[in-house]
Each structure stands twice: as structure tokens, then as C-alpha cells.
Design a protein around this motif. Structure first.
Motif, mmCIF file in Angstrom:
data_model
loop_
_atom_site.group_PDB
_atom_site.id
_atom_site.type_symbol
_atom_site.label_atom_id
_atom_site.label_comp_id
_atom_site.label_asym_id
_atom_site.label_seq_id
_atom_site.Cartn_x
_atom_site.Cartn_y
_atom_site.Cartn_z
ATOM 1 N N SER A 20 0.828 -1.204 0.000
ATOM 2 C CA SER A 20 0.000 0.000 0.000
ATOM 3 C C SER A 20 0.862 1.254 0.000
ATOM 4 N N ASN A 21 0.620 2.111 -0.986
ATOM 5 C CA ASN A 21 1.247 3.435 -0.994
ATOM 6 C C ASN A 21 0.195 4.536 -1.032
ATOM 7 N N LEU A 22 -1.054 4.159 -0.737
ATOM 8 C CA LEU A 22 -2.164 5.108 -0.618
ATOM 9 C C LEU A 22 -2.456 5.307 0.859
ATOM 10 N N PHE A 23 -2.426 6.550 1.292
ATOM 11 C CA PHE A 23 -2.520 6.827 2.723
ATOM 12 C C PHE A 23 -3.846 6.356 3.311
ATOM 13 N N LEU A 24 -4.946 6.544 2.609
ATOM 14 C CA LEU A 24 -6.250 6.133 3.117
ATOM 15 C C LEU A 24 -6.315 4.616 3.296
ATOM 16 N N ILE A 25 -5.804 3.884 2.325
ATOM 17 C CA ILE A 25 -5.793 2.425 2.424
ATOM 18 C C ILE A 25 -4.939 1.989 3.611
ATOM 19 N N SER A 26 -3.806 2.642 3.801
ATOM 20 C CA SER A 26 -2.926 2.307 4.927
ATOM 21 C C SER A 26 -3.605 2.585 6.264
ATOM 22 N N LEU A 27 -4.384 3.666 6.330
ATOM 23 C CA LEU A 27 -5.122 3.965 7.556
ATOM 24 C C LEU A 27 -6.135 2.860 7.859
ATOM 25 N N ILE A 28 -6.823 2.393 6.835
ATOM 26 C CA ILE A 28 -7.819 1.325 7.014
ATOM 27 C C ILE A 28 -7.131 0.039 7.474
ATOM 28 N N ILE A 29 -5.994 -0.273 6.867
ATOM 29 C CA ILE A 29 -5.259 -1.476 7.248
ATOM 30 C C ILE A 29 -4.794 -1.376 8.700
ATOM 31 N N MET A 30 -4.286 -0.210 9.094
ATOM 32 C CA MET A 30 -3.827 -0.027 10.468
ATOM 33 C C MET A 30 -4.986 -0.136 11.456
ATOM 34 N N PHE A 31 -6.152 0.349 11.065
ATOM 35 C CA PHE A 31 -7.351 0.210 11.890
ATOM 36 C C PHE A 31 -7.643 -1.267 12.132
ATOM 37 N N CYS A 32 -7.585 -2.063 11.083
ATOM 38 C CA CYS A 32 -7.867 -3.500 11.188
ATOM 39 C C CYS A 32 -6.786 -4.217 11.997
ATOM 40 N N ILE A 33 -5.533 -3.768 11.870
ATOM 41 C CA ILE A 33 -4.448 -4.359 12.664
ATOM 42 C C ILE A 33 -4.696 -4.120 14.151
ATOM 43 N N GLY A 34 -5.055 -2.888 14.508
ATOM 44 C CA GLY A 34 -5.355 -2.589 15.903
ATOM 45 C C GLY A 34 -6.511 -3.416 16.426
ATOM 46 N N PHE A 35 -7.545 -3.584 15.601
ATOM 47 C CA PHE A 35 -8.705 -4.394 15.975
ATOM 48 C C PHE A 35 -8.282 -5.833 16.251
ATOM 49 N N SER A 36 -7.479 -6.405 15.359
ATOM 50 C CA SER A 36 -7.083 -7.809 15.474
ATOM 51 C C SER A 36 -6.164 -8.047 16.663
ATOM 52 N N ILE A 37 -5.201 -7.148 16.874
ATOM 53 C CA ILE A 37 -4.273 -7.327 17.996
ATOM 54 C C ILE A 37 -5.013 -7.305 19.325
ATOM 55 N N THR A 38 -5.868 -6.313 19.514
ATOM 56 C CA THR A 38 -6.609 -6.214 20.774
ATOM 57 C C THR A 38 -7.531 -7.409 20.971
ATOM 58 N N SER A 39 -8.128 -7.883 19.890
ATOM 59 C CA SER A 39 -9.051 -9.021 19.983
ATOM 60 C C SER A 39 -8.338 -10.272 20.457
ATOM 61 N N PHE A 40 -7.167 -10.580 19.872
ATOM 62 C CA PHE A 40 -6.522 -11.824 20.303
ATOM 63 C C PHE A 40 -5.900 -11.684 21.687
ATOM 64 N N VAL A 41 -5.524 -10.491 22.084
ATOM 65 C CA VAL A 41 -4.997 -10.291 23.438
ATOM 66 C C VAL A 41 -6.103 -10.515 24.474
ATOM 67 N N ILE A 42 -7.293 -9.996 24.221
ATOM 68 C CA ILE A 42 -8.406 -10.165 25.159
ATOM 69 C C ILE A 42 -8.823 -11.632 25.241
ATOM 70 N N ILE A 43 -8.879 -12.304 24.097
ATOM 71 C CA ILE A 43 -9.245 -13.717 24.084
ATOM 72 C C ILE A 43 -8.228 -14.535 24.882
ATOM 73 N N TRP A 44 -6.944 -14.227 24.706
ATOM 74 C CA TRP A 44 -5.904 -14.946 25.442
ATOM 75 C C TRP A 44 -6.051 -14.725 26.940
ATOM 76 N N ASP A 45 -6.156 -13.470 27.356
ATOM 77 C CA ASP A 45 -6.254 -13.165 28.784
ATOM 78 C C ASP A 45 -7.489 -13.808 29.403
ATOM 79 N N SER A 46 -8.613 -13.770 28.684
ATOM 80 C CA SER A 46 -9.853 -14.364 29.201
ATOM 81 C C SER A 46 -9.710 -15.871 29.361
ATOM 82 N N THR A 47 -9.081 -16.511 28.378
ATOM 83 C CA THR A 47 -8.904 -17.956 28.421
ATOM 84 C C THR A 47 -8.001 -18.377 29.577
ATOM 85 N N VAL A 48 -6.872 -17.689 29.727
ATOM 86 C CA VAL A 48 -5.935 -18.031 30.793
ATOM 87 C C VAL A 48 -6.583 -17.833 32.161
ATOM 88 N N GLN A 49 -7.294 -16.733 32.355
ATOM 89 C CA GLN A 49 -7.909 -16.452 33.648
ATOM 90 C C GLN A 49 -9.005 -17.460 33.980
#
Length: 215
Positions: A102-131
């Protein structure tokens, strides 16, 4: 302290899903941390407007993380679907790989949004499972080993990707970063032994307690 450290490792040895999940998470953390600390600032500088673009990319990632936390926290029995932990992890790698093209700034923003969503989601799932699945008396030991594993390989990851960026272009470094995350998480996605339930965990802990006592 030595005995508690020993007991923490014994828990990991007797819970294959837990020990291997921490190992995979540690390897994936090499990619994610190197992406945040080393790759993303250089990507923003070479592709867009430097520090201003970097700030916008991080802001987009933070918004995605906020939405992911809100949606996942509203789900009941998060730990019942532990396979989603690896699916979200795999998604991070795929999104990072997409970002390399990606060399289009808008597309990169959307991708970064999805990256943040995915990282937080798997971190919460992990913490919930372990606890939920780890008995309280072992929870501190397991959490400490998880953090230890996550930090252990970071210097190596920073060195490798710093070296790569010095000798190859940033696009290839981002692509390799995404591929590493995808390959590591694929092990969990394809292996059903990683999907745990409370009933299975109780059986494992009976064995674990006997093993610790025998030591």
C-alpha cells in the motif's frame, strides 16, 4: 522463588496448549513489536509525510483497538472459542503483508485500523482464556512466564529487522514481518489441540498437581 519458577514451568509442560501458545505468541510478538517500533516509523517516513503520517497511522490503529476491545468484551464465554485467538493473530500477519503493497494513505489507515482491531481481539481472548482455565494459585506464575517469553526474543527481533532494513528496502521488510506472523499463527489455526474447554482443563490440572507434588 526457585520452587515457584519450577512450578510455573511444570504447568506449561503439562498443558501443551498453554506452553505452545506462549511460545507461538512470543514468536509473533517479535513481528508485532518490530513492526510497531522499527518498521512503521520508517514506512511512514518513506511512503508519506514522516512523523505526521506516523501519528495518523498510530491513531487509526488505536481506534481499531478500541473497537476490538468493545466488541470482544461484549461477547459471552470468550474462552470457548480459543481458535479465534489464532485467527485474529493470523489476520494481523495478513494485514501487515497487505500494508507492504500500500502506498495510498487512506488504504494504509484502514489497514492499520484492522491491525489494531485484530491485535486487541486476540490479546483479550488470550487473557480471558488463561484467567478462566488456569487455577488461581498458578495464574501469577503463568502470567509471569508469558510476559517473560514475550520479552525474551524482542532484542533478537529488533536486531534482525533493523539489519534487514539497513540492507533491503522497507517493503520487503514489512512483507517478511507479515509472513513470520502468519506462519507462526498457522500452527495454532490448524491444530485442534489448542482449543481448550474448562472440563479438559480440570482433568489436566489433576495431573499437573500430582506431577508438582512428586517433584
Amino acid at each position: 522463588m526457585v520452587q515457584q519458577f519450577k512450578e510455573g514451568f511444570q504447568v506449561l509442560f503439562n498443558h501443551i496448549w498453554l506452553g505452545l501458545s506462549i511460545l507461538i505468541g512470543s514468536i509473533v510478538n517479535i513481528g508485532i513489536a518490530s513492526f510497531d517500533v522499527i518498521i512503521l516509523p520508517i514506512y511512514a517516513n518513506e511512503y508519506f509525510k514522516g512523523i505526521e503520517s506516523f501519528g495518523w497511522l498510530l491513531s487509526s490503529m488505536a481506534l481499531g483497538a478500541f473497537l476490538g476491545a468493545w466488541i470482544i468484551s461484549r461477547q459471552s464465554q470468550v474462552s470457548k472459542s480459543f481458535e479465534k485467538y489464532y485467527i485474529f493473530m493470523f489476520s494481523v500477519g495478513r494485514l501487515v503483508l497487505c500494508l507492504s503493497f500500500s502506498n495510498l494513505f487512506l488504504i494504509s489507515l484502514i489497514i492499520m485500523f484492522c491491525i489494531g482491531f485484530s491485535i486487541t481481539s486476540f490479546v483479550i481472548i488470550w487473557d480471558s482464556t488463561v484467567q478462566e482455565l488456569i487455577e488461581e494459585e498458578y495464574l501469577g506464575r503463568v502470567t509471569s512466564l508469558q510476559i517473560f517469553g514475550g520479552l525474551l526474543f524482542l532484542p533478537l527481533g529488533y536486531y534482525i529487522f533493523g539489519l534487514l532494513i539497513d540492507h533491503i528496502n522497507i517493503q520487503i521488510a514489512i512483507a517478511l514481518n507479515g509472513i513470520i506472523i502468519m506462519l507462526s499463527s498457522t500452527v495454532g489455526v490448524l491444530n485442534n489441540r489448542f482449543n481448550r474447554t474448562p472440563a479438559q482443563n480440570i482433568i489436566d490440572f489433576k495431573y499437573c498437581r500430582k506431577a508438582i507434588i512428586s517433584l
